[in-house]
Every structure is written in structure tokens, then in C-alpha cells.
Motif scaffolding. Structure first.
Motif, PDB file in Angstrom:
ATOM      1  N   THR A 142     -23.332 -21.087 -17.005  1.00 31.78           N
ATOM      2  CA  THR A 142     -22.323 -21.121 -15.954  1.00 31.78           C
ATOM      3  C   THR A 142     -21.343 -19.955 -16.068  1.00 31.78           C
ATOM      4  O   THR A 142     -21.111 -19.406 -17.149  1.00 31.78           O
ATOM      5  CB  THR A 142     -21.507 -22.428 -16.019  1.00 31.78           C
ATOM      6  OG1 THR A 142     -20.801 -22.475 -17.267  1.00 31.78           O
ATOM      7  CG2 THR A 142     -22.411 -23.639 -15.883  1.00 31.78           C
ATOM      8  N   ILE A 143     -20.784 -19.602 -14.922  1.00 31.82           N
ATOM      9  CA  ILE A 143     -19.677 -18.658 -14.872  1.00 31.82           C
ATOM     10  C   ILE A 143     -18.790 -19.036 -13.691  1.00 31.82           C
ATOM     11  O   ILE A 143     -19.284 -19.326 -12.602  1.00 31.82           O
ATOM     12  CB  ILE A 143     -20.171 -17.198 -14.753  1.00 31.82           C
ATOM     13  CG1 ILE A 143     -18.982 -16.227 -14.745  1.00 31.82           C
ATOM     14  CG2 ILE A 143     -21.051 -17.005 -13.519  1.00 31.82           C
ATOM     15  CD1 ILE A 143     -19.394 -14.767 -14.900  1.00 31.82           C
ATOM     16  N   THR A 144     -17.492 -19.117 -13.927  1.00 29.33           N
ATOM     17  CA  THR A 144     -16.561 -19.395 -12.835  1.00 29.33           C
ATOM     18  C   THR A 144     -16.006 -18.083 -12.303  1.00 29.33           C
ATOM     19  O   THR A 144     -15.858 -17.112 -13.058  1.00 29.33           O
ATOM     20  CB  THR A 144     -15.391 -20.290 -13.287  1.00 29.33           C
ATOM     21  OG1 THR A 144     -14.644 -19.622 -14.314  1.00 29.33           O
ATOM     22  CG2 THR A 144     -15.886 -21.629 -13.810  1.00 29.33           C
ATOM     23  N   ILE A 145     -15.726 -18.055 -11.017  1.00 26.93           N
ATOM     24  CA  ILE A 145     -15.114 -16.864 -10.437  1.00 26.93           C
ATOM     25  C   ILE A 145     -13.862 -17.246  -9.666  1.00 26.93           C
ATOM     26  O   ILE A 145     -13.901 -18.031  -8.737  1.00 26.93           O
ATOM     27  CB  ILE A 145     -16.093 -16.060  -9.544  1.00 26.93           C
ATOM     28  CG1 ILE A 145     -16.738 -16.931  -8.465  1.00 26.93           C
ATOM     29  CG2 ILE A 145     -17.173 -15.433 -10.385  1.00 26.93           C
ATOM     30  CD1 ILE A 145     -17.614 -16.139  -7.508  1.00 26.93           C
ATOM     31  N   ASP A 146     -12.769 -16.751 -10.145  1.00 25.36           N
ATOM     32  CA  ASP A 146     -11.495 -16.707  -9.432  1.00 25.36           C
ATOM     33  C   ASP A 146     -10.753 -18.014  -9.247  1.00 25.36           C
ATOM     34  O   ASP A 146      -9.591 -18.097  -9.565  1.00 25.36           O
ATOM     35  CB  ASP A 146     -11.693 -16.049  -8.064  1.00 25.36           C
ATOM     36  CG  ASP A 146     -10.414 -15.436  -7.542  1.00 25.36           C
ATOM     37  OD1 ASP A 146      -9.593 -15.018  -8.374  1.00 25.36           O
ATOM     38  OD2 ASP A 146     -10.227 -15.368  -6.330  1.00 25.36           O
ATOM     39  N   ARG A 147     -11.384 -19.055  -8.722  1.00 23.71           N
ATOM     40  CA  ARG A 147     -10.607 -20.198  -8.276  1.00 23.71           C
ATOM     41  C   ARG A 147     -10.417 -21.293  -9.317  1.00 23.71           C
ATOM     42  O   ARG A 147      -9.767 -22.291  -9.025  1.00 23.71           O
ATOM     43  CB  ARG A 147     -11.278 -20.834  -7.049  1.00 23.71           C
ATOM     44  CG  ARG A 147     -10.860 -20.192  -5.741  1.00 23.71           C
ATOM     45  CD  ARG A 147     -11.533 -20.867  -4.582  1.00 23.71           C
ATOM     46  NE  ARG A 147     -10.588 -21.144  -3.509  1.00 23.71           N
ATOM     47  CZ  ARG A 147     -10.536 -22.270  -2.830  1.00 23.71           C
ATOM     48  NH1 ARG A 147     -11.342 -23.254  -3.127  1.00 23.71           N
ATOM     49  NH2 ARG A 147      -9.665 -22.433  -1.850  1.00 23.71           N
ATOM     50  N   SER A 155     -18.101 -18.551 -19.492  1.00 22.20           N
ATOM     51  CA  SER A 155     -17.864 -17.247 -18.874  1.00 22.20           C
ATOM     52  C   SER A 155     -17.014 -17.390 -17.609  1.00 22.20           C
ATOM     53  O   SER A 155     -17.128 -18.387 -16.883  1.00 22.20           O
ATOM     54  CB  SER A 155     -19.191 -16.568 -18.537  1.00 22.20           C
ATOM     55  OG  SER A 155     -19.886 -16.215 -19.708  1.00 22.20           O
ATOM     56  N   ALA A 156     -16.184 -16.382 -17.359  1.00 21.96           N
ATOM     57  CA  ALA A 156     -15.288 -16.446 -16.199  1.00 21.96           C
ATOM     58  C   ALA A 156     -14.937 -15.043 -15.723  1.00 21.96           C
ATOM     59  O   ALA A 156     -14.843 -14.110 -16.521  1.00 21.96           O
ATOM     60  CB  ALA A 156     -14.007 -17.207 -16.554  1.00 21.96           C
ATOM     61  N   ILE A 157     -14.765 -14.933 -14.401  1.00 22.86           N
ATOM     62  CA  ILE A 157     -14.249 -13.703 -13.799  1.00 22.86           C
ATOM     63  C   ILE A 157     -13.018 -14.079 -12.994  1.00 22.86           C
ATOM     64  O   ILE A 157     -13.068 -14.986 -12.160  1.00 22.86           O
ATOM     65  CB  ILE A 157     -15.276 -13.045 -12.861  1.00 22.86           C
ATOM     66  CG1 ILE A 157     -16.563 -12.692 -13.606  1.00 22.86           C
ATOM     67  CG2 ILE A 157     -14.688 -11.797 -12.214  1.00 22.86           C
ATOM     68  CD1 ILE A 157     -17.681 -12.208 -12.698  1.00 22.86           C
ATOM     69  N   THR A 158     -11.924 -13.411 -13.263  1.00 21.42           N
ATOM     70  CA  THR A 158     -10.710 -13.648 -12.484  1.00 21.42           C
ATOM     71  C   THR A 158     -10.246 -12.318 -11.880  1.00 21.42           C
ATOM     72  O   THR A 158     -10.598 -11.248 -12.361  1.00 21.42           O
ATOM     73  CB  THR A 158      -9.580 -14.232 -13.348  1.00 21.42           C
ATOM     74  OG1 THR A 158      -9.320 -13.336 -14.440  1.00 21.42           O
ATOM     75  CG2 THR A 158      -9.953 -15.601 -13.886  1.00 21.42           C
ATOM     76  N   ASN A 312     -27.990 -16.511 -27.787  1.00 19.45           N
ATOM     77  CA  ASN A 312     -26.798 -16.595 -28.628  1.00 19.45           C
ATOM     78  C   ASN A 312     -25.629 -15.792 -28.067  1.00 19.45           C
ATOM     79  O   ASN A 312     -24.606 -15.629 -28.735  1.00 19.45           O
ATOM     80  CB  ASN A 312     -27.118 -16.099 -30.042  1.00 19.45           C
ATOM     81  CG  ASN A 312     -28.145 -16.982 -30.741  1.00 19.45           C
ATOM     82  OD1 ASN A 312     -28.142 -18.201 -30.577  1.00 19.45           O
ATOM     83  ND2 ASN A 312     -29.039 -16.361 -31.508  1.00 19.45           N
ATOM     84  N   GLU A 313     -25.799 -15.258 -26.846  1.00 23.10           N
ATOM     85  CA  GLU A 313     -24.739 -14.457 -26.231  1.00 23.10           C
ATOM     86  C   GLU A 313     -23.486 -15.311 -26.024  1.00 23.10           C
ATOM     87  O   GLU A 313     -23.537 -16.408 -25.456  1.00 23.10           O
ATOM     88  CB  GLU A 313     -25.208 -13.914 -24.879  1.00 23.10           C
ATOM     89  CG  GLU A 313     -24.191 -13.074 -24.143  1.00 23.10           C
ATOM     90  CD  GLU A 313     -24.066 -11.662 -24.688  1.00 23.10           C
ATOM     91  OE1 GLU A 313     -23.131 -10.966 -24.282  1.00 23.10           O
ATOM     92  OE2 GLU A 313     -24.907 -11.279 -25.528  1.00 23.10           O
ATOM     93  N   LYS A 314     -22.360 -14.824 -26.503  1.00 25.41           N
ATOM     94  CA  LYS A 314     -21.110 -15.554 -26.321  1.00 25.41           C
ATOM     95  C   LYS A 314     -20.578 -15.341 -24.915  1.00 25.41           C
ATOM     96  O   LYS A 314     -20.693 -14.238 -24.354  1.00 25.41           O
ATOM     97  CB  LYS A 314     -20.072 -15.082 -27.340  1.00 25.41           C
ATOM     98  CG  LYS A 314     -20.412 -15.445 -28.781  1.00 25.41           C
ATOM     99  CD  LYS A 314     -19.304 -15.003 -29.728  1.00 25.41           C
ATOM    100  CE  LYS A 314     -19.633 -15.391 -31.164  1.00 25.41           C
ATOM    101  NZ  LYS A 314     -18.572 -14.952 -32.108  1.00 25.41           N
ATOM    102  N   PRO A 315     -19.990 -16.365 -24.315  1.00 20.71           N
ATOM    103  CA  PRO A 315     -19.410 -16.216 -22.978  1.00 20.71           C
ATOM    104  C   PRO A 315     -18.299 -15.168 -22.986  1.00 20.71           C
ATOM    105  O   PRO A 315     -17.611 -14.975 -23.996  1.00 20.71           O
ATOM    106  CB  PRO A 315     -18.846 -17.612 -22.679  1.00 20.71           C
ATOM    107  CG  PRO A 315     -19.616 -18.540 -23.565  1.00 20.71           C
ATOM    108  CD  PRO A 315     -19.892 -17.750 -24.802  1.00 20.71           C
ATOM    109  N   ASN A 316     -18.135 -14.491 -21.858  1.00 23.55           N
ATOM    110  CA  ASN A 316     -17.110 -13.462 -21.726  1.00 23.55           C
ATOM    111  C   ASN A 316     -16.154 -13.789 -20.591  1.00 23.55           C
ATOM    112  O   ASN A 316     -16.539 -14.416 -19.603  1.00 23.55           O
ATOM    113  CB  ASN A 316     -17.753 -12.098 -21.456  1.00 23.55           C
ATOM    114  CG  ASN A 316     -18.544 -11.581 -22.635  1.00 23.55           C
ATOM    115  OD1 ASN A 316     -17.982 -11.282 -23.680  1.00 23.55           O
ATOM    116  ND2 ASN A 316     -19.860 -11.492 -22.490  1.00 23.55           N
TER     117      ASN A 316
END
Length: 330
Positions: A142-147, A155-158, A312-316
Motif C-alpha cells: 500500500t501507499i497513501t497519497i495526500d489525503r 509508504s506515503a506521498i504528501t 524486504n524494501e522498507k516503506p518510504n
């Protein structure tokens, strides 16, 4: 005519299991057998049944994209950016429009699991960390974006909306000498709207200018921007600048101003937020804040690919800086 894997196996004179292994790059087969099977596949124009593949492997080439609405023009444009990047990497988008309703979010979260999606890009106020954990436990990266309204370990993008709003308001005051500004905010409680409001207030505080301000709250739709500015004008309010939390409300505000004979930018200068495509074709073209939808789309897919390919990639966590785009409306 539609051919099956069994047809390919019969034509090539091998077992169905051999064809399956060759298609999926698993197991050993002689170079001659591989070449023969691939030649038959090409001649029959055989297309693997992706649904059957996903059911057997409990994994598909689908990436779920959960968005809050299709009514705001920004989100269809964001979907296109993400879909383009996903397709480049061999993935398809499973679009989930929640209409900002928790009940629809729950439906789509279950559907993501049932469709064996490989990853999920989440843009919703109605998803919490438990939801993300459930997806991750099912093997859905999963990755969240913005909201997202919460901090989490995935993982997240803001986008730094506070900085974007601050730049826009500072521009109206310092570069345009606006003395009476209306801020059209998004809904109370919506994270990106709150951030833009904070940026607006921070600009006023740092400039320490004798500015008259008024805050009104819309719903990010054109109609709300139109009605809010129309009411202010009908009530005899005067102002020389408008900063809108998104482009859609800014477009509505422009319409209201024209109905009252107010010229833009001569009498009122307007800056929106989002940089949706139509802002370049308005008259006058709308000044706005570009919140990096192209970069968000590329980065979201790149991050998911890293998570898919490296167990094994860590979330960013990423934060992007929006950019003020100056056009004729200001």
C-alpha cells in the motif's frame, strides 16, 4: 476464435503443464520446446486468461486506486497520470471511487482482497491504519497519497499544501498589493483544506500587513465557489483578491464576479489551487498552484514497483513541494 492453453499444448505436442511453466517462466524445458510453444502461441494469438492466473496464484496485475470523488476535475487527471505509469510497468488500474463515503470504502477494501490486487494506492479520508494493515497482511502493498489524516508506517506521498497556500497568498499581497482578500476554503476537517488554511494564515502572520480578510467554506465543487462569492457580492462585500483552495471553486468564483460586472484581474485578482488542465484555457487563464499530479503518479507507481520487486524494501515517505503558476487572472 479464442484459443485455450489446452489448444496450445495440443498443437505443440506437449502437456498443458509444460505450456503453463513456459508462459510463467517457471520450471525447465529444452530451448527447442520453448521455441516451439512460443511459436504456437504467436500463431494462434493465444492470450493467457489473467483471471484464471490471478485465482491460481492469488495475485493479479491489478493495482487498486481508491479516490474520493470524480466530480472534482483534479482526480480524473490524477487517475490518468497513475494509470499511464502503471501501464508502462505492465499493470492495470482497478479504479475505486468512494464518493467520500466510509461504506463505499469498506466495499472497495473487501473488493481489493477478492480481486487479488497486487497493490493499493489510497487517497481517502475514510481509511485508517487498521485498513492498511489488513491489506498488507493479505499481501497487498500500500501507499497513501495526500489525503491520509493520520501518520502510519507504510509508504506515503504528501504534498506541502501549507507551503503552496502560503506562496499564493504572499504573491497576492506582496506582488499585487491586495488589501482585502477572500479565502475560499475546502470543507472543515478535510486535511488538505486545513493545510491550505494554515498556509493562508501563516502568510498573513509573517507579512504583518494591514490586510482585511474573510474566510468562507466550500465543498471543492464549482457550484460552491460560485454561490459563496455570489452571496458576498449580493450582500455588498468588496474585495480585491480571492484565493481558492482548489481550481473548481475558483472557476465558480470567476463566474460570480462576471455576473456582477467585476473585471478580472483589473478589479479582483484570483488564484486557484490544483492546476487542472482547463485552467490554461479559461479567459482569463487562471493563476494556480500546481500540486504535482504528474510527479505523484510517477512516484506512487515507482514506490509500488520497489515494494513488489524487493520483499524486504522498507516503506518510504515522500513530501513534494507545489509550485505557483502565474497567469492572467492575477
Amino acid at each position: 476464435m479464442s484459443y485455450t492453453m489446452r489448444d496450445v499444448a495440443k498443437e505443440a505436442g506437449v502437456s498443458v503443464a509444460t505450456v503453463s511453466r513456459i508462459i510463467n517462466g517457471k520450471g525447465e524445458a529444452s530451448p527447442e520446446t520453448i521455441a516451439k510453444v512460443k511459436k504456437v502461441i504467436e500463431r494462434l494469438n493465444y492470450k493467457p486468461n489473467m483471471l484464471a492466473k490471478s485465482l491460481s496464484e492469488r495475485k493479479s496485475n491489478l493495482i487498486a486506486l481508491l479516490i474520493p470523488t470524480l466530480n472534482n476535475p483534479f482526480f480524473p487527471e490524477l487517475v490518468r497520470e497513475i494509470e499511464t505509469e502503471a501501464n508502462k510497468n505492465g499493470y492495470q488500474i482497478y479504479l475505486c471511487n468512494s464518493d467520500d463515503q466510509r461504506s463505499k470504502v469498506e466495499y472497495y477494501l473487501d473488493s481489493m482482497v477478492n480481486h487479488y490486487v497486487s497493490g493499493a494506492i489510497i487517497n481517502s479520508l475514510h481509511v485508517d491504519e487498521k485498513d492498511l494493515s489488513l491489506l498488507e497482511e493479505r499481501g497487498i502493498r500500500t501507499i497513501t497519497i495526500d489525503r491520509a489524516n493520520f501518520e502510519h508506517s507504510y509508504s506515503a506521498i504528501t504534498v506541502d499544501h501549507k507551503a503552496g497556500a502560503q506562496d499564493a497568498v504572499t504573491y497576492l499581497i506582496q506582488d499585487n498589493q491586495c488589501k482585502n482578500i477572500v479565502f475560499i476554503s475546502g470543507p472543515k476537517g478535510e486535511k488538505s483544506a486545513i493545510d491550505r488554511l494554515l498556509g493562508y494564515k501563516l502568510s498573513l502572520k509573517q507579512l504583518e500587513s494591514p490586510i482585511q480578510t474573510k474566510i468562507v467554506y466550500g465543498d471543492f465543487g464549482m457550484e460552491s465557489g460560485y454561490q459563496l462569492i455570489r452571496k458576498l457580492l449580493k450582500d455588498g462585500e468588496t474585495f480585491d483578491g480571492i484565493f481558492s483552495s482548489n481550481d473548481a471553486m475558483a472557476i465558480g468564483a470567476i463566474r460570480a464576479c462576471y455576473e456582477f460586472g467585476i473585471q478580472i484581474p483589473e478589479q479582483v485578482k484570483i488564484v486557484g489551487y490544483d492546476n487542472i488542465n482547463m485552467t490554461s484555457y479559461l479567459h482569463p487563464r487562471l493563476s494556480t498552484v500546481d500540486q504535482c499530479k504528474t510527479e505523484v503518479g510517477a512516484l506512487a507507481i515507482k514506490e509500488l514497483m520497489n515494494l513488489f520487486n524487493n520483499g524486504n524494501e522498507k516503506p518510504n515517505h515522500y513530501e513534494l513541494k507545489p509550485k505557483l503558476i502565474i497567469r492572467e487572472s492575477s
